[in-house]
Design a protein around this motif. Structure first.
Motif, PDB file in Angstrom:
ATOM      1  N   GLY A  17      32.939  43.215  49.596  1.00 44.92           N
ATOM      2  CA  GLY A  17      33.069  41.767  49.668  1.00 44.92           C
ATOM      3  C   GLY A  17      31.705  41.117  49.812  1.00 44.92           C
ATOM      4  N   PHE A  18      31.687  39.812  49.647  1.00 46.46           N
ATOM      5  CA  PHE A  18      30.446  39.076  49.820  1.00 46.46           C
ATOM      6  C   PHE A  18      30.196  38.820  51.308  1.00 46.46           C
ATOM      7  CE2 PHE A  18      31.811  37.950  45.512  1.00 46.46           C
ATOM      8  CZ  PHE A  18      30.667  38.274  44.811  1.00 46.46           C
ATOM      9  N   ALA A  19      28.960  38.565  51.632  1.00 42.32           N
ATOM     10  CA  ALA A  19      28.586  38.422  53.038  1.00 42.32           C
ATOM     11  C   ALA A  19      29.227  37.224  53.700  1.00 42.32           C
ATOM     12  CB  ALA A  19      27.059  38.331  53.147  1.00 42.32           C
ATOM     13  N   PHE A  20      29.614  36.216  52.893  1.00 40.81           N
ATOM     14  CA  PHE A  20      30.144  34.997  53.503  1.00 40.81           C
ATOM     15  C   PHE A  20      31.646  35.048  53.739  1.00 40.81           C
ATOM     16  CE2 PHE A  20      29.744  34.206  48.876  1.00 40.81           C
ATOM     17  CZ  PHE A  20      31.077  34.033  48.551  1.00 40.81           C
ATOM     18  N   LEU A  21      32.323  36.143  53.372  1.00 42.40           N
ATOM     19  CA  LEU A  21      33.765  36.209  53.560  1.00 42.40           C
ATOM     20  C   LEU A  21      34.109  36.234  55.047  1.00 42.40           C
ATOM     21  CD1 LEU A  21      34.893  38.716  50.788  1.00 42.40           C
ATOM     22  CD2 LEU A  21      34.683  36.241  50.687  1.00 42.40           C
ATOM     23  N   ALA A  22      35.224  35.560  55.405  1.00 41.21           N
ATOM     24  CA  ALA A  22      35.602  35.427  56.805  1.00 41.21           C
ATOM     25  C   ALA A  22      36.034  36.762  57.387  1.00 41.21           C
ATOM     26  CB  ALA A  22      36.733  34.399  56.937  1.00 41.21           C
ATOM     27  N   GLN A  23      35.696  37.001  58.632  1.00 43.54           N
ATOM     28  CA  GLN A  23      36.095  38.211  59.334  1.00 43.54           C
ATOM     29  C   GLN A  23      37.202  37.949  60.353  1.00 43.54           C
ATOM     30  OE1 GLN A  23      34.686  41.061  58.214  1.00 43.54           O
ATOM     31  NE2 GLN A  23      33.638  39.699  56.768  1.00 43.54           N
ATOM     32  N   GLN A  24      37.346  36.714  60.782  1.00 41.24           N
ATOM     33  CA  GLN A  24      38.374  36.381  61.756  1.00 41.24           C
ATOM     34  C   GLN A  24      39.701  36.111  61.071  1.00 41.24           C
ATOM     35  OE1 GLN A  24      36.538  33.095  64.029  1.00 41.24           O
ATOM     36  NE2 GLN A  24      36.671  34.458  65.776  1.00 41.24           N
ATOM     37  N   ARG A  25      40.752  35.880  61.870  1.00 35.50           N
ATOM     38  CA  ARG A  25      42.068  35.535  61.353  1.00 35.50           C
ATOM     39  C   ARG A  25      42.477  34.177  61.905  1.00 35.50           C
ATOM     40  NH1 ARG A  25      42.617  40.914  62.721  1.00 35.50           N
ATOM     41  NH2 ARG A  25      43.818  40.421  64.583  1.00 35.50           N
TER      42      ARG A  25
ATOM     43  N   PRO B 113      26.863  22.159  47.477  1.00 30.38           N
ATOM     44  CA  PRO B 113      27.675  23.367  47.618  1.00 30.38           C
ATOM     45  C   PRO B 113      27.791  23.773  49.083  1.00 30.38           C
ATOM     46  CG  PRO B 113      25.469  23.959  46.926  1.00 30.38           C
ATOM     47  CD  PRO B 113      25.524  22.445  46.936  1.00 30.38           C
ATOM     48  N   GLY B 114      28.675  24.692  49.366  1.00 32.13           N
ATOM     49  CA  GLY B 114      28.845  25.176  50.740  1.00 32.13           C
ATOM     50  C   GLY B 114      30.283  25.415  51.129  1.00 32.13           C
ATOM     51  N   ALA B 115      31.243  24.979  50.293  1.00 36.45           N
ATOM     52  CA  ALA B 115      32.652  25.146  50.644  1.00 36.45           C
ATOM     53  C   ALA B 115      33.090  26.603  50.612  1.00 36.45           C
ATOM     54  CB  ALA B 115      33.532  24.306  49.708  1.00 36.45           C
ATOM     55  N   ARG B 116      32.266  27.494  50.049  1.00 34.24           N
ATOM     56  CA  ARG B 116      32.606  28.923  50.112  1.00 34.24           C
ATOM     57  C   ARG B 116      32.635  29.409  51.549  1.00 34.24           C
ATOM     58  NH1 ARG B 116      27.699  31.586  46.902  1.00 34.24           N
ATOM     59  NH2 ARG B 116      28.220  29.790  45.588  1.00 34.24           N
ATOM     60  N   PHE B 117      31.942  28.695  52.434  1.00 33.16           N
ATOM     61  CA  PHE B 117      31.936  29.070  53.842  1.00 33.16           C
ATOM     62  C   PHE B 117      33.077  28.406  54.616  1.00 33.16           C
ATOM     63  CE2 PHE B 117      27.466  29.132  52.382  1.00 33.16           C
ATOM     64  CZ  PHE B 117      27.216  30.483  52.531  1.00 33.16           C
ATOM     65  N   GLY B 118      33.899  27.598  53.938  1.00 35.03           N
ATOM     66  CA  GLY B 118      34.982  26.878  54.592  1.00 35.03           C
ATOM     67  C   GLY B 118      36.005  27.770  55.274  1.00 35.03           C
ATOM     68  N   PRO B 119      36.546  28.791  54.598  1.00 37.91           N
ATOM     69  CA  PRO B 119      37.553  29.621  55.257  1.00 37.91           C
ATOM     70  C   PRO B 119      37.071  30.238  56.566  1.00 37.91           C
ATOM     71  CG  PRO B 119      37.564  30.028  52.900  1.00 37.91           C
ATOM     72  CD  PRO B 119      36.374  29.150  53.181  1.00 37.91           C
ATOM     73  N   ALA B 120      35.835  30.731  56.586  1.00 37.92           N
ATOM     74  CA  ALA B 120      35.305  31.334  57.809  1.00 37.92           C
ATOM     75  C   ALA B 120      35.204  30.299  58.928  1.00 37.92           C
ATOM     76  CB  ALA B 120      33.931  31.947  57.533  1.00 37.92           C
TER      77      ALA B 120
ATOM     78  N   HIS C 110      39.669  38.536  47.028  1.00 42.55           N
ATOM     79  CA  HIS C 110      38.491  39.101  46.376  1.00 42.55           C
ATOM     80  C   HIS C 110      38.335  38.453  45.009  1.00 42.55           C
ATOM     81  CE1 HIS C 110      37.509  42.286  49.254  1.00 42.55           C
ATOM     82  NE2 HIS C 110      38.804  42.317  49.490  1.00 42.55           N
ATOM     83  N   LEU C 111      37.297  37.650  44.870  1.00 44.94           N
ATOM     84  CA  LEU C 111      37.081  36.872  43.650  1.00 44.94           C
ATOM     85  C   LEU C 111      35.673  37.113  43.120  1.00 44.94           C
ATOM     86  CD1 LEU C 111      38.547  33.494  44.954  1.00 44.94           C
ATOM     87  CD2 LEU C 111      39.713  35.147  43.486  1.00 44.94           C
ATOM     88  N   PRO C 112      35.503  37.074  41.814  1.00 39.02           N
ATOM     89  CA  PRO C 112      34.150  37.198  41.269  1.00 39.02           C
ATOM     90  C   PRO C 112      33.359  35.922  41.527  1.00 39.02           C
ATOM     91  CG  PRO C 112      35.711  36.719  39.514  1.00 39.02           C
ATOM     92  CD  PRO C 112      36.523  36.921  40.757  1.00 39.02           C
ATOM     93  N   ASN C 113      32.130  36.092  41.944  1.00 43.09           N
ATOM     94  CA  ASN C 113      31.266  34.938  42.200  1.00 43.09           C
ATOM     95  C   ASN C 113      30.578  34.567  40.888  1.00 43.09           C
ATOM     96  OD1 ASN C 113      30.084  32.928  43.664  1.00 43.09           O
ATOM     97  ND2 ASN C 113      28.467  34.208  44.507  1.00 43.09           N
ATOM     98  N   THR C 114      31.391  34.046  39.974  1.00 43.94           N
ATOM     99  CA  THR C 114      30.936  33.859  38.605  1.00 43.94           C
ATOM    100  C   THR C 114      31.499  32.557  38.066  1.00 43.94           C
ATOM    101  OG1 THR C 114      30.931  34.902  36.415  1.00 43.94           O
ATOM    102  CG2 THR C 114      32.867  35.308  37.775  1.00 43.94           C
ATOM    103  N   SER C 115      31.829  32.515  36.788  1.00 45.73           N
ATOM    104  CA  SER C 115      32.283  31.271  36.173  1.00 45.73           C
ATOM    105  C   SER C 115      33.649  30.860  36.674  1.00 45.73           C
ATOM    106  CB  SER C 115      32.344  31.427  34.653  1.00 45.73           C
ATOM    107  OG  SER C 115      33.429  32.266  34.285  1.00 45.73           O
ATOM    108  N   LEU C 116      33.964  29.573  36.523  1.00 42.20           N
ATOM    109  CA  LEU C 116      35.261  29.047  36.935  1.00 42.20           C
ATOM    110  C   LEU C 116      36.393  29.726  36.174  1.00 42.20           C
ATOM    111  CD1 LEU C 116      36.973  26.996  38.497  1.00 42.20           C
ATOM    112  CD2 LEU C 116      36.428  25.300  36.749  1.00 42.20           C
ATOM    113  N   VAL C 117      36.218  29.931  34.883  1.00 39.02           N
ATOM    114  CA  VAL C 117      37.261  30.568  34.074  1.00 39.02           C
ATOM    115  C   VAL C 117      37.531  31.981  34.566  1.00 39.02           C
ATOM    116  CG1 VAL C 117      37.841  31.393  31.769  1.00 39.02           C
ATOM    117  CG2 VAL C 117      36.780  29.145  32.052  1.00 39.02           C
TER     118      VAL C 117
END
Length: 330
Positions: free
Chosen positions: A5-13, A42-49, A92-99
């Motif tokens: 996974g990427f480093a920014f993925l949330a670890q808590q529940r 940008p920055g909403a990738r950190f929203g879930p955490a 688990h998502l690719p950190n790539t294009s929207l499509v």
């Protein structure tokens, strides 16, 4: 091959709920940590955490309004929503294009929606189009939508791109994912051409601008708005999906977002609308909370507001189930 996974993925529940390794529960939560379609900050990738971290402040998660009955309609049952919730972590998502991202997101979302009432933690607002596509497949019909936002998200293109976080409403209508008359927007106020701002009204839906809601607070003052929204959603005769862009809130209440717009709703207004609407016997089938961008937050105001909004939706739906069960026994 191991999947990393990427480093920014949330670890808590969320709310400290159990992971999804055990038996199924009625409700599930998952993060969509992707912000590749943002047009400002940008920055909403950190929203879930951040939302999960903020939810730890809710302790045992017993809601001060919705704690009278258990979801089975029995007195004395568990009043905490945690036992009815599983956290699937971040997809688990690719950190790539929207499509490419959507091609991976949509089948995962569909599989989860087929087994649980899902709460999604974004992520930018482009993810909602994929979630609506998945829900349309699961329920076999177009959806009614309750949409909290500062922005209309009805643009036919996104600064030259065919799709983004400001086009998903237009795309959902064009793809037949939604019932136009059952589309309700709340809090709209950003700059934009009249054609875009009025798009939802033009197709037969309803727009409650932030200006129209100024000065209205509390259940009594918002009763007319709640009644109007509820009647429209019921008349759509369709499953209802709720999407809450945190920038519906004024930046004073939610500065941590990519495109802040002054003159927005208060946390009190949004919570009142959620409390009053989501406890009604509406066919709500899921929700998302998007555009929380922690790098721009102050004192965790935004992530705390988001956590409470998601928690309130969950508790209101459990209370609605309890009311339905009690009515069936009477």
């Amino acid at each position: 091959m191991a999947q990393h996974g990427f480093a920014f993925l949330a670890q808590q529940r969320f709310l400290g709920a159990a992971s999804a390794s055990g038996g199924a529960t009625p409700f599930g939560v998952a993060g969509v940590a992707w912000d590749g379609a943002t047009t400002n900050r940008p920055g909403a990738r950190f929203g879930p955490a951040a939302i999960r971290q903020a939810s730890a402040m809710l302790c045992d998660a017993t809601h001060p309004l919705f704690d009278l009955d258990s979801p089975t309609g029995e007195r004395g049952g568990s009043t905490s929503p945690v036992v009815h919730l599983q956290d699937h972590g971040d997809l688990h998502l690719p950190n790539t294009s929207l499509v490419a991202m959507r091609a991976v997101l949509e089948p995962q979302a569909e599989a989860l929606m087929r087994s649980q009432h899902m709460l999604w933690l974004g992520g930018d607002h482009s993810i909602t189009l994929s979630l609506l596509r998945a829900a349309r497949k699961v329920h076999g019909q177009p959806l009614a939508v309750l949409h909290f936002d500062a922005h209309c998200d009805t643009w036919a293109d996104h600064f030259g791109e065919p799709s983004g976080h400001g086009t998903w409403v237009y795309e959902a209508v064009q793809e037949g994912l939604v019932v136009p008359q059952g589309f309700v927007q709340v809090g709209i106020r950003s700059a934009g051409e009249r054609e875009a701002r009025e798009y939802v009204n033009t197709i037969g839906g309803r727009v409650f601008t932030a200006r129209a809601l100024r000065g209205l607070d509390g259940a009594a003052q918002l009763a007319g708005v709640v009644r109007d929204i509820a009647q429209r959603l019921q008349a759509a005769a369709a499953p209802v999906y709720l999407t809450l862009d945190i920038d519906c809130l004024d930046p004073a209440f939610a500065p941590g977002t990519g495109t802040p717009e002054p003159g927005g709703l208060s946390t009190s207004q949004v919570l009142t609308l959620l409390e009053e609407l989501c406890v009604l016997p509406l066919p709500l089938i899921g929700m998302d909370c998007v555009e929380v961008a922690p790098p721009y937050d102050h004192a965790e105001l935004t992530s705390n507001a988001a956590a409470v909004c998601v928690w309130t939706y969950l508790c209101a739906r459990l209370a609605a189930a309890g009311h339905a069960a009690a009515a069936a026994k009477s």
